[in-house]
Design a protein around this motif. Structure first.
Motif, short mmCIF file in Angstrom:
data_model
loop_
_atom_site.label_atom_id
_atom_site.label_comp_id
_atom_site.label_asym_id
_atom_site.label_seq_id
_atom_site.Cartn_x
_atom_site.Cartn_y
_atom_site.Cartn_z
N TRP A 10 0.75 -1.23 -0.12
CA TRP A 10 0.06 0.08 0.03
C TRP A 10 0.85 1.24 -0.06
O TRP A 10 2.13 1.25 0.48
CB TRP A 10 -0.96 0.03 1.13
CG TRP A 10 -0.37 0.05 2.62
CD1 TRP A 10 -0.04 1.27 3.06
CD2 TRP A 10 0.17 -0.98 3.34
NE1 TRP A 10 0.46 0.91 4.36
CE2 TRP A 10 0.67 -0.38 4.58
CE3 TRP A 10 -0.26 -2.47 3.31
CZ2 TRP A 10 1.10 -1.31 5.64
CZ3 TRP A 10 0.37 -3.16 4.26
CH2 TRP A 10 0.86 -2.63 5.51
N MET A 11 0.26 2.32 -0.38
CA MET A 11 0.86 3.60 -0.50
C MET A 11 0.66 4.43 0.94
O MET A 11 -0.55 4.53 1.01
CB MET A 11 0.44 4.38 -1.75
CG MET A 11 1.37 5.80 -1.81
SD MET A 11 0.72 6.33 -3.49
CE MET A 11 2.09 7.84 -3.63
N LYS A 12 1.48 4.63 1.54
CA LYS A 12 1.60 5.48 2.67
C LYS A 12 0.63 6.84 2.56
O LYS A 12 0.89 7.68 1.48
CB LYS A 12 2.70 5.85 3.45
CG LYS A 12 3.42 4.43 3.92
CD LYS A 12 4.81 4.74 4.51
CE LYS A 12 5.66 3.57 4.80
NZ LYS A 12 6.88 3.75 5.30
N GLU A 21 4.39 9.39 0.61
CA GLU A 21 5.33 9.25 -0.35
C GLU A 21 5.00 9.53 -1.69
O GLU A 21 3.83 9.70 -2.05
CB GLU A 21 5.75 7.64 -0.21
CG GLU A 21 4.60 6.74 -0.34
CD GLU A 21 4.98 5.31 0.03
OE1 GLU A 21 6.17 4.89 0.00
OE2 GLU A 21 4.18 4.56 0.23
N THR A 22 6.05 9.73 -2.54
CA THR A 22 5.68 10.22 -3.81
C THR A 22 5.27 8.88 -4.81
O THR A 22 5.65 7.91 -4.40
CB THR A 22 6.59 10.87 -4.52
OG1 THR A 22 7.86 10.03 -4.79
CG2 THR A 22 7.11 12.10 -3.69
N CYS A 66 0.60 7.92 -13.12
CA CYS A 66 2.29 7.87 -12.89
C CYS A 66 2.72 6.46 -12.80
O CYS A 66 3.70 6.23 -13.22
CB CYS A 66 2.14 8.77 -11.47
SG CYS A 66 1.77 10.58 -11.69
N LEU A 67 2.14 5.56 -11.81
CA LEU A 67 2.44 4.21 -11.67
C LEU A 67 2.56 3.57 -13.24
O LEU A 67 3.44 2.79 -13.15
CB LEU A 67 1.62 3.56 -10.90
CG LEU A 67 1.44 4.12 -9.38
CD1 LEU A 67 0.51 3.24 -8.49
CD2 LEU A 67 2.84 4.35 -8.66
N GLU A 68 1.80 3.60 -13.97
CA GLU A 68 1.84 3.14 -15.09
C GLU A 68 3.37 3.85 -15.96
O GLU A 68 3.88 2.83 -16.70
CB GLU A 68 0.71 3.69 -16.26
CG GLU A 68 0.95 3.17 -17.64
CD GLU A 68 0.90 1.57 -17.92
OE1 GLU A 68 1.27 1.33 -18.96
OE2 GLU A 68 0.35 0.96 -17.04
N GLN A 69 3.68 4.82 -15.86
CA GLN A 69 4.85 5.53 -16.31
C GLN A 69 6.05 4.92 -15.80
O GLN A 69 7.01 4.94 -16.53
CB GLN A 69 4.80 7.02 -16.31
CG GLN A 69 3.62 7.93 -16.94
CD GLN A 69 3.70 9.30 -16.77
OE1 GLN A 69 4.76 9.66 -15.87
NE2 GLN A 69 2.61 9.79 -17.01
#
Length: 369
Positions: A10-12, A21-22, A66-69
């Protein structure tokens, strides 16, 4: 066995859903976990980012872009489902946002459908399954909503409503946190207490687990299933949503004795069922009733408070440290009521049901003649 597990990274974020977090930092973290786990368990599923659907939908789509990039490869997309939503708020001519509990009783179901529809049509991660990996009515540790009978009706309503859309819905906590109660950080959000006393939410899961493999019919307050032509299960519930005042103004701190005062004041719900086309004969009916009188340890506590001579703080402290025999008593008595009787059916089996607010009743019909 472990190859069947699902791992979520998971993303904090903080309690206001602000990322800690970025996307790039998350991508690197996910890459590390993904590499290690897949080397050990190549067949398991790994997903993320654990986005809270109470936040902005635009933030969700931007994050996935963004995560796809960064070439983040998910096996599934994970989201969190709670009753909260973000609304615009004007203060001193400035537009800001605030989090409130949604007035929509179907908020979680409708919200999930919109997220799933996006991923089916427009998302860069098109076609991936969407799992709810955190699910509950509240995230607060300063109230006892999760211990109430409301929580059981909430759970059943949403699990049934999500069953046609989501293949994985995970409850937030299994057992209460054992953090210090004196520091006011004790969590009451589990299915069972820290000393093993079952809560209405655990009974709700038990009821759901009694349902048959064949779905016959479902509606806003019930689900009817079967395992065979001689065996039927009917689960009914009377869900009562949060009051408007609570949704807008006091969604966190609620004294234990006021737990049931934050819901809409609803009348009992009357339902009538006619099961047609059944095999004639005599049916054994086993009825399990979960309400404020049966199956709720919270309501046992409230009845002690009503007698006076003890404060809610003292009572809660007492129940954190019950003797073994006292804990055993509450484990054995905090259970739904069970009744057995018989009905005769020719080609139709008729049943009238009355449910108090938050009440849940499970019927099991077994043909014995």
């Amino acid at each position: 066995y472990m190859s069947q597990w699902r791992f979520e990274v998971w993303m904090k974020s903080d309690e206001d859903l602000v990322p800690l977090e970025t996307p790039y930092q998350y991508a690197k973290k996910y890459e590390g976990f993904h590499k290690i786990i897949k080397e050990l368990l190549p067949k398991c599923e790994i997903g993320g980012p654990g986005f809270n659907m109470s936040g902005s939908f635009k933030d969700f789509t931007n994050l996935l872009s963004c995560l796809e990039q960064y070439n983040v490869t998910f096996d599934f997309i994970s989201v969190y489902a709670y009753c909260y939503e973000i609304q615009s708020h004007y203060e001193l001519d400035d537009l800001s946002t605030i989090g409130i509990i949604s007035l929509d009783a179907n908020h979680i179901i409708n919200n999930f459908i919109s997220y799933q529809d996006y991923l089916r049509t427009s998302s860069l991660y098109k076609g991936l399954p969407v799992y709810i990996t955190e699910f509950g009515s509240t995230v607060s540790v300063n109230n006892h909503i999760s211990e109430s009978v409301f929580q059981a009706a909430f759970l059943i309503k949403n699990m049934i409503g999500l069953s046609n859309y989501c293949n994985c819905v995970a409850y937030s906590y299994f057992i209460d946190s054992s953090r210090s109660f004196t520091q006011n950080t004790y969590s009451f959000s589990g299915l069972i207490s820290n000393i093993g006393i079952p809560k209405p939410s655990l009974h709700a899961y038990t009821f759901l687990n009694h349902l048959g493999k064949n779905l016959i019919s479902t509606g806003s307050n019930y689900i009817l299933t079967s395992n065979s032509s001689n065996n039927y299960q009917l689960l009914c519930y009377n869900y009562t949503h949060f009051s408007k005042n609570y949704c807008f103004y006091s969604w966190d701190n609620v004294p234990i004795e006021q737990t049931y005062e934050i819901f809409d004041q609803e009348d009992p719900l009357n339902l009538y069922f006619s099961l047609e086309g059944i095999l004639p004969g005599r049916y054994k009916v086993t009825q399990f009733s979960l309400n404020r009188n049966y199956g709720s340890v919270l309501d046992k506590y409230l009845r002690i408070l009503e007698q006076g001579n003890i404060s809610s703080t003292e009572l809660l402290s007492l129940f954190m440290s019950l003797r073994e025999d006292e804990a055993r008593y509450y484990k054995q008595t905090a259970i739904p009521r069970q009744d057995i009787y018989y009905l005769m059916g020719k080609s139709t089996l008729e049943l009238k049901v009355t449910l108090e607010p938050h009440e849940i009743i499970l019927y099991e019909f077994i043909r014995v003649l």
